[in-house]
Design a protein around this motif. Structure first.
Motif, PDB file in Angstrom:
ATOM      1  N   GLN A  70       0.802  -1.215   0.000  1.00  0.00           N
ATOM      2  CA  GLN A  70       0.000   0.000   0.000  1.00  0.00           C
ATOM      3  C   GLN A  70       0.841   1.274   0.000  1.00  0.00           C
ATOM      4  O   GLN A  70       0.551   2.209  -0.753  1.00  0.00           O
ATOM      5  N   PRO A  71       1.893   1.366   0.826  1.00  0.00           N
ATOM      6  CA  PRO A  71       2.728   2.571   0.772  1.00  0.00           C
ATOM      7  C   PRO A  71       3.539   2.610  -0.521  1.00  0.00           C
ATOM      8  O   PRO A  71       4.192   1.633  -0.888  1.00  0.00           O
ATOM      9  N   LEU A  72       3.489   3.733  -1.223  1.00  0.00           N
ATOM     10  CA  LEU A  72       4.275   3.900  -2.442  1.00  0.00           C
ATOM     11  C   LEU A  72       5.655   4.442  -2.141  1.00  0.00           C
ATOM     12  O   LEU A  72       6.662   3.980  -2.682  1.00  0.00           O
ATOM     13  N   VAL A  73       5.724   5.448  -1.287  1.00  0.00           N
ATOM     14  CA  VAL A  73       7.002   6.031  -0.903  1.00  0.00           C
ATOM     15  C   VAL A  73       6.807   6.740   0.423  1.00  0.00           C
ATOM     16  O   VAL A  73       5.734   7.297   0.695  1.00  0.00           O
ATOM     17  N   GLN A  74       7.839   6.724   1.267  1.00  0.00           N
ATOM     18  CA  GLN A  74       7.760   7.369   2.568  1.00  0.00           C
ATOM     19  C   GLN A  74       9.088   8.048   2.880  1.00  0.00           C
ATOM     20  O   GLN A  74      10.160   7.489   2.624  1.00  0.00           O
ATOM     21  N   LEU A  75       8.993   9.250   3.424  1.00  0.00           N
ATOM     22  CA  LEU A  75      10.182   9.927   3.910  1.00  0.00           C
ATOM     23  C   LEU A  75      10.577   9.292   5.233  1.00  0.00           C
ATOM     24  O   LEU A  75       9.758   9.240   6.158  1.00  0.00           O
ATOM     25  N   PRO A  76      11.812   8.781   5.355  1.00  0.00           N
ATOM     26  CA  PRO A  76      12.212   8.142   6.612  1.00  0.00           C
ATOM     27  C   PRO A  76      12.083   9.091   7.805  1.00  0.00           C
ATOM     28  O   PRO A  76      12.332  10.297   7.686  1.00  0.00           O
ATOM     29  N   THR A  77      11.706   8.540   8.941  1.00  0.00           N
ATOM     30  CA  THR A  77      11.597   9.331  10.159  1.00  0.00           C
ATOM     31  C   THR A  77      12.933   9.987  10.481  1.00  0.00           C
ATOM     32  O   THR A  77      13.977   9.329  10.468  1.00  0.00           O
ATOM     33  N   GLY A  78      12.905  11.287  10.739  1.00  0.00           N
ATOM     34  CA  GLY A  78      14.125  12.002  11.088  1.00  0.00           C
ATOM     35  C   GLY A  78      14.931  12.505   9.914  1.00  0.00           C
ATOM     36  O   GLY A  78      15.960  13.169  10.104  1.00  0.00           O
TER      37      GLY A  78
END
Length: 269
Positions: free
Chosen positions: A12-20
């Motif tokens: 479901q997630p296409l792209v995510q900015l990593p935490t921090g």
């Protein structure tokens, strides 16, 4: 830090900015099929859910503001349609659920929020968004202000840009990485890219005056580019059309940029 985050091809997630990865900006994008749901929790952040394409219900609750429910929102099937999107603003501590009524492409944009600001959840309808043409000649692009600094929010700014085939965008190169108002504001930024047709690519460079940061990237459909500082122009090859969703945030919610002096002569053409 590698500023290019590649799209995921499964899940479901296409792209995510990593935490921090950034201090102020958070970002993720999702693809939902009909009947699927996406739970969203704001926590200490404020959110802007941008319905990039598809039709969805968005419901939930914001403490102090009660329940909300917007049904069957969405009016385009591609980011390349000449239409503004639907979006939803959520204050800190909100909880929401997105229910896809057909294939849905949605972005979750995040930045630090302030509960004491008293802002409630709201639907941001397409007709309330300012659309404009920026640049001229092969520097022409088409801008839609989804959540500009003229609309209520604590720190979040959201805008989308379509750039025609063979054109440049975010050009002449500009930056906004110094807290020196009214001349320049400090804003981190992400670029969520889409390309039409989807097998294409665009080029983006992120660089500083002293070149301590200097990365040039071939960016494909669905990729995310992180701009912690520096200039960040985009170039679109012939035959392909570019779309990107920008998320910006910083200590002050105002967009004042500084053009690269080496290329500022282009403004006189």
């Amino acid at each position: 830090m590698n500023l290019l985050i590649k799209r995921q091809h499964t899940g479901q997630p296409l792209v995510q900015l990593p935490t921090g990865a950034l201090e102020y900006v958070g970002f993720s994008a999702y693809r939902l099929q009909a009947g699927e749901t996406l739970p969203v929790q704001a926590g200490q952040q404020e959110l802007c859910l941008v319905l990039l394409s598809g039709l969805a219900n968005v419901s939930g609750e914001a403490p102090g503001h009660g329940a909300f429910n917007w049904e069957a929102i969405g009016d385009r099937q591609s980011v390349f349609e000449d239409k503004s999107p639907f979006a939803v603003y959520l204050p800190p501590a909100s909880q929401a659920q997105v229910q896809a009524l057909n294939d849905v492409h949605i972005a979750v944009c995040a930045a630090p929020g302030a509960s004491e600001a008293g802002l409630g959840p709201r639907l941001i309808a397409p007709q309330g968004m300012k659309r404009s043409v920026r640049g001229k000649g092969a520097n022409t692009r088409y801008v839609c202000d989804i959540l500009p600094d003229t609309e209520p929010a604590h720190s979040l700014l959201v805008v989308e840009v379509r750039t025609p085939s063979g054109h440049s965008s975010s050009y002449p190169p500009h930056k906004h990485d110094t807290d020196d108002l009214p001349h320049q504001s400090f804003l981190e930024e992400t670029y969520y890219h889409q390309v039409n047709p989807p097998q294409g690519f665009v080029f983006q460079r992120v660089y500083t005056d002293d070149r301590s940061l200097d990365q040039a990237m071939a960016v494909e459909n669905g990729d995310l580019v992180v701009v912690p500082k520096g200039y960040h122009p985009v170039s679109v090859p012939y035959g392909y059309e570019s779309y990107y969703l920008n998320v910006m945030a910083g200590p002050k919610r105002v967009w004042h940029f500084h053009n690269d002096p080496q290329h500022s002569w282009l403004m006189d053409l």
